[in-house]
Scaffold this active site. Structure first.
Site, short mmCIF file in Angstrom:
data_model
loop_
_atom_site.label_atom_id
_atom_site.label_comp_id
_atom_site.label_asym_id
_atom_site.label_seq_id
_atom_site.Cartn_x
_atom_site.Cartn_y
_atom_site.Cartn_z
N ARG A 1 0.86 -1.19 0.00
CA ARG A 1 0.00 0.00 0.00
C ARG A 1 0.89 1.23 0.00
NH1 ARG A 1 -3.81 2.29 4.79
NH2 ARG A 1 -1.96 3.56 5.08
N TYR B 1 -2.55 12.13 7.26
CA TYR B 1 -2.95 10.92 7.98
C TYR B 1 -1.88 9.83 7.97
CZ TYR B 1 -5.98 7.43 10.05
OH TYR B 1 -6.52 6.51 10.91
N ASP C 1 -5.10 4.02 -0.09
CA ASP C 1 -6.17 4.30 0.86
C ASP C 1 -6.52 5.79 0.81
OD1 ASP C 1 -7.91 4.45 3.00
OD2 ASP C 1 -6.60 3.41 4.41
N HIS D 1 -8.88 7.02 2.91
CA HIS D 1 -9.26 7.32 4.29
C HIS D 1 -10.61 8.02 4.42
CE1 HIS D 1 -4.76 6.85 4.96
NE2 HIS D 1 -5.32 5.94 5.73
N GLU E 1 -8.95 1.87 -1.46
CA GLU E 1 -9.58 1.61 -0.16
C GLU E 1 -10.27 2.84 0.41
OE1 GLU E 1 -7.94 0.42 4.32
OE2 GLU E 1 -6.69 0.09 2.55
N GLU F 1 -13.32 -1.51 7.27
CA GLU F 1 -12.53 -1.69 8.49
C GLU F 1 -13.21 -1.07 9.71
OE1 GLU F 1 -9.14 1.70 8.69
OE2 GLU F 1 -8.97 0.35 6.99
N ARG G 1 -13.33 -5.44 4.46
CA ARG G 1 -12.13 -5.18 5.27
C ARG G 1 -12.32 -5.37 6.77
NH1 ARG G 1 -7.70 -4.20 5.27
NH2 ARG G 1 -7.44 -1.98 5.71
N GLU H 1 -3.63 -7.43 5.66
CA GLU H 1 -2.79 -6.29 5.98
C GLU H 1 -1.80 -6.68 7.07
OE1 GLU H 1 -3.22 -1.56 7.12
OE2 GLU H 1 -4.90 -2.91 7.50
N TRP I 1 -15.01 12.66 6.79
CA TRP I 1 -14.52 11.47 7.45
C TRP I 1 -14.70 11.57 8.95
CZ3 TRP I 1 -9.48 10.96 10.02
CH2 TRP I 1 -9.22 9.67 10.44
#
Length: 405
Positions: free
Chosen positions: A149, A161, A213, A215, A239, A265, A286, A342, A405
């Site tokens: 990743r 991040y 990702d 996020h 992702e 996730e 995930r 992962e 987010w």
């Protein structure tokens, strides 16, 4: 004579990261460990376990894993949510650990046996600019990783991040009483991300599996734009392109790009995943063992996903303990539609606190063949590292408003 649970102890420690561990002991002297870590809310789960769940376990038959799961989930009015499901997940993994030790078998054998010899894993490569990122990718490839990743800085921002100027590795969390507040610029990111991903692909060629990702920081339209703009990069997955709460948003993204999508996730139950799976709006689910109710519940999620040709790609950051990673590997070895795991790796001190049987070689992980989960805990060493407050960052736009987010 049926064995019984005689104690359930909650252990909180911080050997570089905060971890919450549940230790279940039976009358026959068998000990099982489960992970209950919830980054930034660790003490909430510790209290839930210590004050509400542990007393319910005393006297129960440790072999009745599914019955105990149903008892803890359906036996209370307040269901679901990350705190509840992390607590139930810890109990579940500890009981699978006990069952494996009692029967003298690694847990994957109790799940039907291996369907593969090893589990493909991916790690993280980070760099503030292109040269630093490419160096990081090369270093991960030199360690044998076949899937990586990639995350980079964004011009005009001070941090993104987990990616910081001058920092060698990826680390979103920080110690302190309050979370760090970062400035975020979506337009700058959308202009930069396709270019940096294209540079990585040109550098590594077609063989390496690349992941990225977002996020959760994009609107559906922005996510669709990003997915379409990186199709030529041939990502293994893109992702968390948009906040997971708005699941129909993934339909717009899916309709505008063939880039594989991964999400979940922050999901905690099969009902969180159901719509995305049955509508085939994603390619990888995930969910993490620790946050989605343990092995017993995640295997049901993966079974549902198998029907719709969706693969598992469990969350495996360094802020869940090696116990969770071990449990995830046992499930991965026994799950036909398991896609990738992962694996950020752990500080050596964490491995000292949580000695483990799993191993890494040639881009793959194997859980080991010792009875149970194959991860124990050095409780005496853990006591030397007490809990310290730590949080993930908060993101604000340039105008001071919170991101989606």
């Amino acid at each position: 004579m049926t064995d019984k649970i005689i104690s359930a102890d909650v252990l909180v420690c911080s050997p570089t990261r905060n971890f919450v561990t549940l230790k279940i002991t039976t009358a026959d002297g068998v000990v099982g460990y489960g992970d209950a870590t919830l980054n930034g809310r660790e003490l909430s789960v510790a209290s839930y376990l210590r004050d509400h769940v542990a007393p319910l376990l005393i006297g129960r038959d440790p072999a009745r894993i599914e019955d105990t799961w149903q008892y803890l989930y359906r036996g209370v009015y307040w269901r679901r949510g990350p705190v509840t499901m992390a607590a139930i997940g810890a109990v579940d993994v500890a009981l699978w650990d006990i069952k494996g030790k009692t029967l003298g078998q690694p847990v994957y054998q109790l799940l039907g046996g291996a369907v593969r010899d090893r589990v493909l894993s991916y790690t993280h490569a980070t760099g503030w600019d292109a040269p630093a990122l490419l160096d990081s990718v090369d270093a991960k490839r030199a360690k044998g990783f076949q899937a990586i990743r990639v995350q980079s800085g964004v011009p005009g921002l001070d941090s993104v991040y987990g990616v910081h100027q001058g920092a060698a590795g990826y680390e979103p969390a920080s110690r302190g009483a309050l979370p760090v507040e970062e400035v975020w610029d979506t337009d700058a990111y959308l202009n930069h991300a396709p270019r940096i991903l294209e540079a990585v692909r040109e550098h590594v060629g077609p063989g390496l599996k690349l992941l990225h990702d977002a996020h959760h920081r994009l609107t559906p339209q922005q996510a669709a734009r990003l997915g379409k703009s990186v199709e030529h990069v041939d990502l293994f997955w893109l992702e968390d392109v948009t906040p997971a709460e708005n699941q129909d948003a993934l339909r717009l993204v899916r309709n505008h790009t063939t880039t594989p999508l991964a999400i979940g996730e922050v999901f905690n139950t099969i009902w969180d995943c159901q719509h995305l799976i049955t509508e085939q709006l994603i390619d990888f689910i995930r969910v993490a063992i620790v946050h989605a109710g343990g092995i017993s519940h995640v295997r049901k999620i993966f079974a549902l996903a198998e029907v719709y040709q969706i693969r598992g790609g469990p969350h495996g950051p360094s802020d869940v303990s090696p116990i969770s990673l071990g449990a995830s590997l046992h499930l991965g070895l026994a799950t036909p539609n398991f896609g990738i795991q992962e694996y950020m790796g752990y500080d050596p001190l964490v491995s000292d606190v949580f000695p483990h049987a799993w191993s890494f070689s040639d881009g793959h992980l194997t859980p080991g063949d010792v009875p149970g989960i194959g991860v124990s805990m050095n409780e005496e060493l853990a006591e030397q590292y007490p809990y310290e407050q730590a949080y993930l960052p908060v993101a604000r736009r340039r105008d001071g408003s919170m991101t989606d987010w």
